[in-house]
Design a protein around this motif. Structure first.
Motif, PDB file in Angstrom:
ATOM      1  N   UNK A 166       6.425   2.768   1.138  1.00  0.00           N
ATOM      2  CA  UNK A 166       6.373   4.241   0.380  1.00  0.00           C
ATOM      3  C   UNK A 166       5.273   4.193  -1.076  1.00  0.00           C
ATOM      4  N   UNK A 167       4.948   2.965  -1.372  1.00  0.00           N
ATOM      5  CA  UNK A 167       3.495   3.354  -2.762  1.00  0.00           C
ATOM      6  C   UNK A 167       2.282   3.608  -2.127  1.00  0.00           C
ATOM      7  N   UNK A 168       2.086   3.103  -1.103  1.00  0.00           N
ATOM      8  CA  UNK A 168       1.098   3.164   0.361  1.00  0.00           C
ATOM      9  C   UNK A 168       1.084   4.600   1.038  1.00  0.00           C
ATOM     10  N   UNK A 169       2.097   5.423   1.219  1.00  0.00           N
ATOM     11  CA  UNK A 169       1.902   6.606   0.956  1.00  0.00           C
ATOM     12  C   UNK A 169       2.005   6.868   2.661  1.00  0.00           C
ATOM     13  N   UNK A 170       2.701   5.266   3.435  1.00  0.00           N
ATOM     14  CA  UNK A 170       3.171   5.085   5.571  1.00  0.00           C
ATOM     15  C   UNK A 170       4.032   5.209   5.423  1.00  0.00           C
ATOM     16  N   UNK A 171       5.474   5.616   4.904  1.00  0.00           N
ATOM     17  CA  UNK A 171       6.761   5.660   5.700  1.00  0.00           C
ATOM     18  C   UNK A 171       6.868   6.274   7.410  1.00  0.00           C
ATOM     19  N   UNK A 172       6.062   7.800   7.272  1.00  0.00           N
ATOM     20  CA  UNK A 172       5.587   7.868   8.138  1.00  0.00           C
ATOM     21  C   UNK A 172       5.327   7.689   9.845  1.00  0.00           C
ATOM     22  N   UNK A 173       5.055   6.291   9.432  1.00  0.00           N
ATOM     23  CA  UNK A 173       3.924   5.460  10.328  1.00  0.00           C
ATOM     24  C   UNK A 173       4.643   4.054  10.918  1.00  0.00           C
ATOM     25  N   UNK A 174       6.494   4.416  10.070  1.00  0.00           N
ATOM     26  CA  UNK A 174       6.765   2.742  10.802  1.00  0.00           C
ATOM     27  C   UNK A 174       7.445   2.821  11.801  1.00  0.00           C
ATOM     28  N   UNK A 175       7.795   4.079  12.575  1.00  0.00           N
ATOM     29  CA  UNK A 175       7.592   4.566  13.996  1.00  0.00           C
ATOM     30  C   UNK A 175       6.921   4.256  14.857  1.00  0.00           C
ATOM     31  N   UNK A 176       5.588   4.352  14.866  1.00  0.00           N
ATOM     32  CA  UNK A 176       4.424   4.552  15.079  1.00  0.00           C
ATOM     33  C   UNK A 176       4.029   2.977  16.036  1.00  0.00           C
ATOM     34  N   UNK A 177       3.710   3.266  17.611  1.00  0.00           N
ATOM     35  CA  UNK A 177       3.055   1.544  17.726  1.00  0.00           C
ATOM     36  C   UNK A 177       1.947   1.403  16.971  1.00  0.00           C
ATOM     37  N   UNK A 178       1.728  -0.036  16.912  1.00  0.00           N
ATOM     38  CA  UNK A 178       0.499  -0.625  16.580  1.00  0.00           C
ATOM     39  C   UNK A 178      -0.789  -0.080  17.425  1.00  0.00           C
ATOM     40  N   UNK A 179      -1.164  -0.274  17.882  1.00  0.00           N
ATOM     41  CA  UNK A 179      -2.263   0.547  19.366  1.00  0.00           C
ATOM     42  C   UNK A 179      -2.876   1.927  18.685  1.00  0.00           C
ATOM     43  N   UNK A 180      -1.588   2.806  18.373  1.00  0.00           N
ATOM     44  CA  UNK A 180      -2.006   4.242  18.239  1.00  0.00           C
ATOM     45  C   UNK A 180      -2.089   4.901  16.806  1.00  0.00           C
ATOM     46  N   UNK A 181      -2.472   3.313  15.419  1.00  0.00           N
ATOM     47  CA  UNK A 181      -2.600   3.610  14.092  1.00  0.00           C
ATOM     48  C   UNK A 181      -4.401   4.809  14.494  1.00  0.00           C
ATOM     49  N   UNK A 182      -5.301   5.120  13.420  1.00  0.00           N
ATOM     50  CA  UNK A 182      -6.128   5.506  13.376  1.00  0.00           C
ATOM     51  C   UNK A 182      -6.563   4.072  12.597  1.00  0.00           C
ATOM     52  N   UNK A 183      -7.698   3.883  12.444  1.00  0.00           N
ATOM     53  CA  UNK A 183      -8.136   2.508  11.514  1.00  0.00           C
ATOM     54  C   UNK A 183      -7.627   2.612  10.378  1.00  0.00           C
ATOM     55  N   UNK A 184      -7.462   3.566   9.232  1.00  0.00           N
ATOM     56  CA  UNK A 184      -6.803   3.769   7.937  1.00  0.00           C
ATOM     57  C   UNK A 184      -6.055   3.367   7.850  1.00  0.00           C
ATOM     58  N   UNK A 185      -4.802   3.749   8.858  1.00  0.00           N
ATOM     59  CA  UNK A 185      -3.330   3.885   8.570  1.00  0.00           C
ATOM     60  C   UNK A 185      -3.270   2.201   9.641  1.00  0.00           C
ATOM     61  N   UNK A 186      -4.300   1.551  10.417  1.00  0.00           N
ATOM     62  CA  UNK A 186      -3.893   0.216  10.475  1.00  0.00           C
ATOM     63  C   UNK A 186      -4.333  -0.853   9.481  1.00  0.00           C
ATOM     64  N   UNK A 187      -5.175  -0.489   8.248  1.00  0.00           N
ATOM     65  CA  UNK A 187      -5.417  -1.138   7.149  1.00  0.00           C
ATOM     66  C   UNK A 187      -4.043  -1.088   6.722  1.00  0.00           C
ATOM     67  N   UNK A 188      -4.396  -0.021   5.968  1.00  0.00           N
ATOM     68  CA  UNK A 188      -2.418  -0.259   4.968  1.00  0.00           C
ATOM     69  C   UNK A 188      -1.758  -0.715   5.704  1.00  0.00           C
ATOM     70  N   UNK A 189      -1.468  -0.799   7.068  1.00  0.00           N
ATOM     71  CA  UNK A 189       0.020  -2.066   7.674  1.00  0.00           C
ATOM     72  C   UNK A 189      -0.852  -3.849   7.364  1.00  0.00           C
ATOM     73  N   UNK A 190      -2.784  -3.386   7.533  1.00  0.00           N
ATOM     74  CA  UNK A 190      -2.541  -5.404   6.989  1.00  0.00           C
ATOM     75  C   UNK A 190      -2.343  -5.265   5.323  1.00  0.00           C
ATOM     76  N   UNK A 191      -2.096  -4.018   4.237  1.00  0.00           N
ATOM     77  CA  UNK A 191      -2.192  -4.249   2.912  1.00  0.00           C
ATOM     78  C   UNK A 191      -1.118  -4.697   2.726  1.00  0.00           C
TER      79      UNK A 191
END
Length: 289
Positions: A104-129
């Protein structure tokens, strides 16, 4: 945490990447590692995180809980974002409820159902954080943490780093984007010619590029991360890119705006590449003409 006469090379006949490094980190330290590409910055971070072992010397008194966010998150994995983060929380023995606090803090709740290979670099980077932060690390290692992030997350990250420092954690960052150039009481070490030295405050400006300026890339070496292999699906067909506005850059440099029309599947890839080079990017949707 202490580095005592640390030396490292990747192979017995390879040149030394780092040699005779002596460093000390105290609780609450925020340290930026600077230097030209290919000199060993990422290698130093991986050694600090415990992912590599010194060939000579030692790292002593490393905090028991380490969070590490690599420059390029390994997104080519068969998980959704939620499943991956739950798995990492289980490995780190962390209450999975904390995942929601960070997403929630990083504004990525909408990504939770996405598969990792479908993420943009910025979105994948948030997962890493998130996977690095969810364990409340005593040592937080961030390799190019601002690359590819949206403006809101770029603004939030220094606050997060400040919170880790305030509770006594050590934060070590490599950052070409200049996202911490105004961070109070930051220490800087320069990696060059196999050694690491303290960088005086007055010498920092040459190593911290202004946000919005592209950073040149040197010839790849052992220190360069592998190329990202991720499938991206872009919702937009047009990318507008330009240098950061004068307010962001901290000076009165003129702004150049470039509009690029590309096929939708390539838009996110191009946007990520431009953001990684320090440009401000706005992706818009436009019907085909």
């Amino acid at each position: 945490m202490r580095l005592s006469n640390l030396s490292f090379r990747y192979g017995r006949r390879d040149p030394w990447v780092l040699s005779g490094v002596r460093l000390a980190f105290d609780p609450g330290d925020v340290v930026e590692v600077v230097g030209p590409n290919g000199t060993g910055k990422s290698t130093l971070l991986r050694l600090l995180a415990g992912l590599l072992r010194p060939v000579k010397g030692a790292i002593e008194e490393r905090p028991g809980t380490v969070g590490y966010a690599p420059e390029r998150f390994p997104a080519d994995q068969p998980f959704t974002v939620a499943a991956y983060l739950r798995h990492m929380a289980d490995i780190r023995r962390v209450n999975p409820a904390r995942i929601g606090e960070w997403t929630e803090r990083l504004g990525m709740d909408h990504l939770l159902g996405r598969r990792l290979p479908e993420l943009s670099k910025g979105s994948a980077h948030k997962v890493g954080l998130v996977q690095a932060l969810v364990c409340e690390p005593g040592l937080l290692i961030l390799d190019e943490p601002f690359a590819g992030l949206d403006a809101a997350t770029r603004a939030e990250l220094p606050r997060i780093i400040g919170e880790v420092s305030a509770r006594g954690g050590i934060v070590v960052v490599s950052d070409h984007q200049g996202g911490l150039r105004t961070f109070p009481a930051i220490r800087r070490h320069e990696v060059r010619d196999g050694s690491v030295r303290d960088l005086p405050a007055e010498a920092v400006s040459a190593h911290a590029p202004v946000s919005g300026a592209a950073t040149p890339t040197d010839t790849p070496t052992h220190d360069a991360p592998p190329a990202e292999a991720a499938t991206r699906h872009a919702p937009a067909a047009e990318v507008a890119a330009g240098n950061a506005p004068a307010d962001d850059a901290g000076d009165s440099a003129p702004v150049t705006v470039l509009e690029v029309a590309v096929a939708a599947p390539k838009a996110a890839e191009l946007a990520d590449r431009l953001r990684a080079e320090g440009h401000a990017v706005r992706v818009t949707r436009e019907a085909a003409r």
